[in-house]
Design a protein around this motif. Structure first.
Motif, PDB file in Angstrom:
ATOM      1  N   THR A  42      10.587  -5.302  26.870  1.00 37.73           N
ATOM      2  CA  THR A  42       9.893  -4.032  27.089  1.00 37.73           C
ATOM      3  C   THR A  42       9.397  -3.499  25.747  1.00 37.73           C
ATOM      4  OG1 THR A  42      11.427  -3.618  28.902  1.00 37.73           O
ATOM      5  CG2 THR A  42      10.107  -1.761  28.185  1.00 37.73           C
TER       6      THR A  42
ATOM      7  N   ASP B 240       5.705   1.659  24.738  1.00 35.04           N
ATOM      8  CA  ASP B 240       5.177   1.870  26.091  1.00 35.04           C
ATOM      9  C   ASP B 240       5.978   2.979  26.761  1.00 35.04           C
ATOM     10  OD1 ASP B 240       4.200   1.790  28.634  1.00 35.04           O
ATOM     11  OD2 ASP B 240       4.686  -0.315  29.022  1.00 35.04           O
TER      12      ASP B 240
ATOM     13  N   ASN C  48       5.493   4.291  29.502  1.00 32.55           N
ATOM     14  CA  ASN C  48       5.617   4.056  30.943  1.00 32.55           C
ATOM     15  C   ASN C  48       6.960   3.460  31.313  1.00 32.55           C
ATOM     16  OD1 ASN C  48       3.206   4.961  31.793  1.00 32.55           O
ATOM     17  ND2 ASN C  48       2.327   2.958  32.290  1.00 32.55           N
ATOM     18  N   SER C  49       7.464   2.585  30.450  1.00 28.94           N
ATOM     19  CA  SER C  49       8.648   1.832  30.865  1.00 28.94           C
ATOM     20  C   SER C  49       9.826   1.905  29.896  1.00 28.94           C
ATOM     21  CB  SER C  49       8.273   0.365  31.119  1.00 28.94           C
ATOM     22  OG  SER C  49       7.496  -0.134  30.059  1.00 28.94           O
ATOM     23  N   TYR C  50       9.569   2.017  28.599  1.00 29.27           N
ATOM     24  CA  TYR C  50      10.701   1.917  27.663  1.00 29.27           C
ATOM     25  C   TYR C  50      11.758   3.013  27.841  1.00 29.27           C
ATOM     26  CZ  TYR C  50      13.459   0.581  23.678  1.00 29.27           C
ATOM     27  OH  TYR C  50      14.511   0.168  22.896  1.00 29.27           O
TER      28      TYR C  50
ATOM     29  N   ILE D 224      14.230   2.091  30.672  1.00 31.90           N
ATOM     30  CA  ILE D 224      14.855   0.769  30.798  1.00 31.90           C
ATOM     31  C   ILE D 224      16.310   0.794  30.321  1.00 31.90           C
ATOM     32  CG2 ILE D 224      14.349  -0.310  28.545  1.00 31.90           C
ATOM     33  CD1 ILE D 224      13.467  -1.933  31.869  1.00 31.90           C
TER      34      ILE D 224
ATOM     35  N   LEU E 172       4.548  -5.046  39.323  1.00 36.03           N
ATOM     36  CA  LEU E 172       5.662  -5.113  38.376  1.00 36.03           C
ATOM     37  C   LEU E 172       5.758  -6.558  37.926  1.00 36.03           C
ATOM     38  CD1 LEU E 172       8.422  -3.011  40.142  1.00 36.03           C
ATOM     39  CD2 LEU E 172       7.997  -2.921  37.695  1.00 36.03           C
TER      40      LEU E 172
ATOM     41  N   HIS F 285       5.295  -5.174  32.447  1.00 42.07           N
ATOM     42  CA  HIS F 285       4.195  -4.295  32.845  1.00 42.07           C
ATOM     43  C   HIS F 285       4.552  -3.627  34.163  1.00 42.07           C
ATOM     44  CE1 HIS F 285       0.337  -2.904  34.302  1.00 42.07           C
ATOM     45  NE2 HIS F 285       0.502  -3.646  35.382  1.00 42.07           N
ATOM     46  N   MET F 286       4.437  -2.311  34.184  1.00 40.29           N
ATOM     47  CA  MET F 286       4.712  -1.596  35.426  1.00 40.29           C
ATOM     48  C   MET F 286       3.562  -0.647  35.710  1.00 40.29           C
ATOM     49  SD  MET F 286       7.915   0.896  36.396  1.00 40.29           S
ATOM     50  CE  MET F 286       7.648   1.986  35.015  1.00 40.29           C
TER      51      MET F 286
ATOM     52  N   GLY G  56       2.951   2.314  37.124  1.00 38.85           N
ATOM     53  CA  GLY G  56       3.813   3.415  37.551  1.00 38.85           C
ATOM     54  C   GLY G  56       3.329   4.119  38.813  1.00 38.85           C
TER      55      GLY G  56
ATOM     56  N   PRO H 272      15.253   4.528  39.666  1.00 39.74           N
ATOM     57  CA  PRO H 272      14.111   4.415  38.759  1.00 39.74           C
ATOM     58  C   PRO H 272      13.968   5.646  37.866  1.00 39.74           C
ATOM     59  CG  PRO H 272      13.370   4.765  41.020  1.00 39.74           C
ATOM     60  CD  PRO H 272      14.850   4.768  41.058  1.00 39.74           C
TER      61      PRO H 272
END
Lengths: 355, 85
Positions: free
Chosen positions: A155, A159, A161-163, A166, A198, A231-232, A234, A271
């Motif tokens: 990850t 980012d 969006n995701s880091y 996680i 995803l 990659h997500m 979102g 999530p």
């Protein structure tokens, strides 16, 4: 797809999380966003701190640590289980299977069915379904469902969006035959047409890793990540969850003639707090019945979040008491599954640190 | 576009938008999303603030870009979600 299992039970749950904790406030320094905007996000999504492995730690390290803990405490004997189902998206190697690596590192018996399943946030439900199916075999008395992921290593810290969400971790769930006539119902759905929502685009055989796939790219909204990174999408994931999961749980409850009031807890994949509270509101489930406190304390560790939620919210109560619970996992694939069962009077239900 | 939205509600929504992106002038925009005034995370922050302000829970299935394009679409969404404006 509906499943019904009889005379099966969960008899123990152990979750192991890396001792290393990172805070969202520290993560923010890597994001290309004004601090004030990131702090608002922290409040709404429930981002605070998350557990991340050191860069060299692999799935088998976490699982071997957890199993050694159970063996040393005599909560599980090395010879008493006949199958080890590892559900992970971050195996130690492409080959051999990481379940075999675990078997070898612990010198477990050769009469052991080891199998890896590539699944993520629905992986707890998927693993349990497989375990219950295996328990139909006379020769299999006890099965370990092992969920484990170290996706922080895939990850991008840049980012947003995701880091921030996680997390890494592993869980061991012991499944065996029940002595009473218990019934477990499950419902599972998949939609491979949305497999790109995803994904880690590079690093497999379709697009091997290269210097090019390792380059950070601006992917919009000031987020930077490489093709080698998770990659997500979102918005697509959010929409998927809000549309599919309430219908899935409603179907399961209807199919089993159960009501929301009869269920003590809805343990969903974790999530973020916002998404879970919207789910609860849509289904008119009181927030207290649907814990959403895993991401803010530990991060989202894919298939490990449901066992983490159980351990964190019920702890030793699960040794003495029994609850009617509904599990719901949803994510990569896309895959979404739910399960309704009586959970309790287990031998152990705890959360330990990997150090 | 805001003829039937009370001044109070209008001011409240503008005030919320201002707390999310204080550096931007929302009154000059026709499409907050297309013109880049709100990204997906800003929308989540906005929903959370609107839920709190109006004592509602905007359904998750309604959290799509089209519902946050301008004051008119936000107002429609709020009314649909049970807000008393």
């Amino acid at each position: 797809m509906n499943f019904t299992f009889r005379r099966k039970r969960i008899s123990g749950i152990l979750t192991v999380l890396p001792a290393r904790e990172q805070s969202f406030v520290d993560d923010m320094k890597n994001f290309n966003f004004p601090e004030a905007r990131s702090l608002k996000l922290k409040e709404v999504m429930g981002y605070d701190k998350h557990r991340i492995v050191e860069p060299s730690v692999c799935v088998s390290d976490l699982v071997v640590f957890a199993l050694k803990h159970l063996f040393e405490k005599e909560l599980l004997l090395p010879d008493e289980f006949d199958a080890l189902i590892l559900v992970t998206q971050s195996p130690d190697y492409f080959m051999p299977p990481t379940s075999n690596v675990i078997q070898g590192r612990l010198n477990l018996k050769k009469d052991l069915f080891c199998v890896d399943i590539n699944q993520g946030c629905a992986g707890f439900v998927i693993g349990l379904i497989q375990a219950f199916l295996l328990l139909e075999q006379e020769s299999i008395r006890k099965v370990l469902v092992v969920n484990a992921d170290v996706l922080s290593r895939k990850t991008s810290p840049k980012d947003r969006n995701s880091y921030p969400l996680i997390g890494d971790g592993a869980s061991i769930t012991v499944v065996e035959r029940d002595t009473v006539d218990s019934v477990i119902h499950a419902n599972l759905k998949m939609d491979g047409t949305r497999n790109n929502v995803l994904m880690i685009p590079a690093g497999g055989f379709r697009r091997p890793s290269s210097p090019e796939t390792a380059c950070l790219e601006d992917v919009g909204d000031n987020n930077l990540r490489a093709k080698d990174h998770l990659h997500m999408d979102g918005s697509a994931v959010f929409n998927f969850v809000q549309v599919e999961v309430p219908a899935l749980i409603a179907d399961l409850l209807q199919h089993t003639g159960s009501s929301i009031e009869q269920v003590d807890y809805f343990f969903c994949h974790q999530p973020n707090r916002f998404m879970l509270q919207k789910l609860a509101d849509k289904m008119r489930i009181p927030h207290a019945k649907m814990p959403s406190n895993v991401v803010e304390n530990f991060g989202n560790s894919s298939g490990v979040t449901i066992p983490t939620a159980i351990a964190f919210n019920l702890g030793d109560r699960l040794i003495q008491e029994k609850f009617k619970v509904c599990f719901a996992g949803f994510g990569v694939g896309l895959t979404w599954g739910a399960m309704l069962l009586d959970l309790g009077r287990v031998n152990f239900n705890s959360l330990i640190d990997y150090a | 576009m805001t003829d039937y939205l009370s001044n109070t509600a209008l001011n409240d929504i503008f005030a919320i938008l201002k707390t999310i992106r204080p550096e931007l002038d929302f009154s000059r925009s026709r499409d907050f999303i297309a013109e880049g005034l709100l990204d997906s995370f800003d929308v989540v922050t906005l929903v959370s603030a609107l839920d709190k302000k109006y004592g509602i829970s905007i359904p998750g299935t309604e959290i799509v870009p089209d519902n946050f394009k301008n004051l008119e679409t936000i107002e429609t969404l709020l009314r649909k979600s049970g807000a008393k404006l």
